[in-house]
Design a protein around this motif. Structure first.
Motif, mmCIF file in Angstrom:
data_model
loop_
_atom_site.group_PDB
_atom_site.id
_atom_site.type_symbol
_atom_site.label_atom_id
_atom_site.label_comp_id
_atom_site.label_asym_id
_atom_site.label_seq_id
_atom_site.Cartn_x
_atom_site.Cartn_y
_atom_site.Cartn_z
ATOM 1 N N PHE A 193 2.075 0.413 -2.316
ATOM 2 C CA PHE A 193 1.259 0.119 -0.552
ATOM 3 C C PHE A 193 0.315 0.105 -1.417
ATOM 4 C CE2 PHE A 193 5.381 -0.347 1.493
ATOM 5 C CZ PHE A 193 5.629 -1.643 1.967
ATOM 6 N N SER A 194 -0.212 1.336 -1.871
ATOM 7 C CA SER A 194 -1.489 1.804 -1.966
ATOM 8 C C SER A 194 -2.123 1.771 -3.998
ATOM 9 C CB SER A 194 -1.722 3.534 -1.821
ATOM 10 O OG SER A 194 -0.942 3.935 -0.534
ATOM 11 N N LEU A 195 -1.094 0.747 -4.157
ATOM 12 C CA LEU A 195 -1.679 0.839 -6.019
ATOM 13 C C LEU A 195 -2.636 -0.302 -5.848
ATOM 14 C CD1 LEU A 195 -1.795 1.681 -8.310
ATOM 15 C CD2 LEU A 195 0.351 -0.227 -9.215
ATOM 16 N N TRP A 196 -2.642 -0.942 -4.830
ATOM 17 C CA TRP A 196 -4.068 -2.388 -4.538
ATOM 18 C C TRP A 196 -4.468 -1.465 -3.713
ATOM 19 C CZ3 TRP A 196 -6.506 -5.370 -6.597
ATOM 20 C CH2 TRP A 196 -7.151 -6.925 -5.921
ATOM 21 N N MET A 197 -5.650 -0.875 -4.107
ATOM 22 C CA MET A 197 -6.057 -0.171 -2.716
ATOM 23 C C MET A 197 -7.112 -0.684 -1.839
ATOM 24 S SD MET A 197 -10.178 1.049 -2.438
ATOM 25 C CE MET A 197 -10.901 0.517 -3.825
ATOM 26 N N PRO A 198 -7.709 -1.973 -1.699
ATOM 27 C CA PRO A 198 -7.850 -2.178 -0.536
ATOM 28 C C PRO A 198 -6.968 -2.748 0.536
ATOM 29 C CG PRO A 198 -8.874 -3.671 -2.581
ATOM 30 C CD PRO A 198 -7.912 -2.947 -3.053
ATOM 31 N N ASN A 199 -6.070 -2.413 -0.044
ATOM 32 C CA ASN A 199 -5.097 -2.653 1.241
ATOM 33 C C ASN A 199 -4.953 -1.266 2.151
ATOM 34 O OD1 ASN A 199 -2.618 -3.880 2.213
ATOM 35 N ND2 ASN A 199 -1.204 -2.036 1.175
ATOM 36 N N CYS A 200 -4.969 0.359 1.066
ATOM 37 C CA CYS A 200 -4.755 0.872 2.271
ATOM 38 C C CYS A 200 -6.083 1.826 1.346
ATOM 39 C CB CYS A 200 -3.624 2.120 1.523
ATOM 40 S SG CYS A 200 -2.571 2.713 2.069
ATOM 41 N N PRO A 201 -7.188 2.011 2.075
ATOM 42 C CA PRO A 201 -8.574 2.993 1.031
ATOM 43 C C PRO A 201 -8.528 4.584 1.671
ATOM 44 C CG PRO A 201 -9.083 1.616 2.640
ATOM 45 C CD PRO A 201 -7.990 1.094 2.687
ATOM 46 N N ALA A 202 -8.689 4.629 1.095
ATOM 47 C CA ALA A 202 -8.337 6.886 0.959
ATOM 48 C C ALA A 202 -10.166 7.053 2.192
ATOM 49 C CB ALA A 202 -8.262 7.421 0.431
#
Length: 666
Positions: free
Chosen positions: A553-562
């Motif tokens: 769920f985080s590899l597409w960064m805009p979906n889960c920005p740190a």
């Protein structure tokens, strides 16, 4: 008396042998024999070998209750540790009765005398011999000198007082065989300290790094959709925050008129609250947390509240988002009817808040630290011969090493939290303290938690369905295990070692304040069974759900920005879709986070699936029957999950039992 034939076996592993000299002595119920050497000066302890020595006691020793081993360095040779499999005793060379004294551990010259008991597991109150009661006490005293408590974050759960893995000693260290997943396409961005220029650049990164990751591709295709936003609240990497509500929190500035267009025609907010179709995400734990400085740039945090509606089509959709805890004119409520860029950015802020809470609280605190606290207390208060030590050890022991490594690397200076995550190191102690203060026992017990949060009957909450089935299988297994050793509730109450364990957890492992619902004593077998099930589930299945899902769920960064590099908007209409990228993490920090998630999200080649025990005491007798029972239950669950997943557009595999590791090992 002819003597006692003593056979010492070395484990099969290639490096289990040693040049060192071995001394063996037998301790009987009446007296003990002087130590003897089982082999001559020109022999050594070879891997997979066994050596037999005839011990002739000078006097009647009674029944042998302990076998004492001691290693002595051989002059002129390296001082290698030795892995002893077991020691077996026979009263004559042709005797068919063999008494086994299991070892299955590394022995070093620094250990001094190592005493082995027979394989007869028992509770303290069942010990008939004083010498064995004293041995139990010595076992714990020795462990307590080595295993001590330390405070990592004031007000948070405590940890082991060690700063390097080597201090654990060889029996608490494990090696993990990496699957060798390549992060080749994520490396080389270290010096690119700038925002991503276009979404196409991020797509290129996904194509190269996640070409085989079907979930990540699905996320990239659907991340802007409200229905998929809601799906992730139920089945993403952090399904532990969403909860059903029947009244709005007073600090959420939402009115019925404001959201009526997003509810069924003819209904109202009040009616939907009463029907139980309104859910809430509340990240108040992040309120007033200072944000990190990354690449010399100030980052920002929000503490959003997100209202969601479960509609007649079985979709959970966000219907209102307030980005800060306190309502006010500079804290607008964003709605699906706002501009596409405003609404998308509001959802991204929710995902950013979720990243902080997921990593530190849902993941590190609720699985890693809970397991570590229970493990430390177990080593200090439950002797190895205790049946609950034997049941819990395979699920807990790896937490010590992995948590020491996490504190010194990921959560230490120069680690990913320091260099790439919005909350950073300065906020970490406060967040862990707040998260610890909000821990409730019921939130760790799956049936209670799912019912409390209103997820137990949602047909498309696959996390809830699978978690409940795995919990129930483990609960049946633990209940049967407890039944083997405790015949009634009074035996639970009288087990001082067990009561000392739970007291140690409460008084030493947890901070010095009351945790709602956590037991301080055990009064019944039912209470004990529930608690042990919670410990095993937390250290295995829960960790699987929140860890092995995170890269997907985080590899597409805009979906889960740190991290977020611009502050939350205080008015509507202030951003365009082109502005979205300027909020997101820089190129180098994006890749730094993804490299870590790649490493954390991949099961090892030699991982041990749930309840696939390798320890000797599970291999025969009543324990073996119970293991076979739970393994069958878990196989049936795995079969049903595979069958269900084959019909889903997006599978939920994280709680499939053969995908669950037996312990927190990464």
């Amino acid at each position: 008396m002819e003597g006692i034939y003593v056979t010492i076996r070395t484990s099969l592993a290639p490096l289990s042998g040693s040049y060192n000299i071995l001394w063996v002595s037998l301790i009987g119920s009446q007296c003990e024999c002087p130590p003897v050497r089982p082999f001559t000066d020109d022999q050594c302890l070879l891997p997979g070998s066994s050596c037999t020595v005839l011990v002739k006691p000078d006097a009647e020793i009674g029944s042998v209750v302990l076998v004492r081993l001691r290693l002595e360095a051989r002059p002129g040779f390296p001082n290698h540790d030795w892995h002893c499999l077991d020691v077996k005793l026979k009263m004559s060379s042709d005797d068919t009765e063999v008494e086994c004294f299991p070892c299955n551990r590394w022995i070093t010259t620094a250990d001094g005398d190592v005493e082995l008991r027979s394989n007869k597991v028992c509770l303290l109150n069942s010990e008939s011999l004083l010498i064995l009661r004293e041995h139990r006490a010595r076992d714990l005293q020795n462990k307590q000198k080595h295993i001590r408590w330390r405070t990592f974050a004031e007000g948070g759960l405590r940890c082991i007082d060690m700063s390097n893995v080597e201090a654990l000693g060889p029996n608490l260290i494990f090696t993990r065989q990496s699957p060798g997943n390549s992060v080749h396409y994520l490396k080389g961005f270290h010096d690119r300290i700038e925002p991503w220029r276009t979404m196409k650049e991020l797509e290129m990164l996904l194509i190269l790094s996640g070409k085989d990751n079907t979930v990540a591709k699905y996320v990239q295709a659907h991340w802007k959709e409200d229905a998929f936003f809601g799906y992730q609240c139920l089945n993403g990497c952090n399904p532990l925050i969403i909860r059903r509500i029947h009244c709005l929190p007073p600090n959420l500035a939402v009115t019925s008129q404001m959201i009526k267009d997003f509810l069924p025609e003819g209904s109202s907010l009040e009616q939907e609250l009463e029907r139980g179709t309104i859910f809430l995400l509340d990240y108040e734990v992040l309120d007033q947390i200072s944000a990190n400085v990354i690449n010399g740039k100030q980052s920002y945090l929000a503490a959003p509240l997100c209202l969601l509606h479960y509609n007649q089509h079985g979709e959970l959709k966000p219907i209102a988002i307030q980005l800060q805890k306190i309502a006010g004119p500079q804290n607008p409520v964003f709605l699906p009817s706002d501009s596409a860029s405003d609404w998308l950015l509001a959802k991204i802020w929710v995902h950013n808040a979720d990243f902080q809470v997921h990593q530190l609280l849902s993941h590190f605190l609720r699985t890693h630290l809970i397991g570590e606290v229970c493990c430390i207390a177990m080593l200090r208060k439950l002797p190895e011969i205790h049946p609950l030590h034997q049941l819990l050890m395979p699920h807990l022991k790896n937490s010590l090493q992995i948590n020491i490594q996490a504190r010194t690397s990921l959560l230490g200076p120069g680690g990913v939290f320091d260099k790439a995550v919005g909350c950073g190191l300065d906020a970490l102690p406060l967040l862990l303290a707040r998260g610890s203060a909000r821990l409730h026992y019921t939130s760790l017990c799956v049936p209670d938690d799912l019912k409390d949060r209103g997820l137990d009957k949602l047909p498309n909450c696959y996390y809830a369905q699978d978690a409940l089935r795995v919990w129930n299988a483990l609960h049946r297994f633990v209940a049967a295990w407890v039944e083997l050793y405790y015949h009634d509730d009074q035996e639970v109450q009288r087990d001082s070692e067990l009561q000392n364990w739970i007291q140690e957890i409460h008084l030493e492992g947890f901070p010095r304040f009351t945790h709602t619902g956590f037991p301080q004593t055990f009064q019944t077998k039912a209470e004990l069974t529930k608690y042990i099930t919670m410990v095993i589930f937390t250290s295995s299945a829960m960790h699987s759900a929140v860890n092995f899902s995170q890269l997907d769920f985080s590899l597409w960064m805009p979906n889960c920005p740190a991290a977020m590099l611009r502050p939350p908007p205080q008015v509507k209409g202030s951003v365009t879709e082109e502005d979205i990228l300027t909020f997101l993490p820089d190129v180098n920090t994006t890749c730094r986070v993804l490299i870590v998630l790649f490493l954390l999200s991949q099961p090892s080649v030699d991982s041990v699936p749930l309840c696939q025990y390798r320890e000797w005491y599970f291999s025969s007798g009543a324990p073996n029957k119970l293991v076979k029972m739970v393994q069958k239950d878990l196989r049936d669950i795995a079969h049903d999950i595979r069958k269900r997943n084959s019909k889903l557009e997006l599978a939920y595999p994280y709680l499939q039992p053969d995908n669950i590791e037996n312990s927190v090992a990464i």
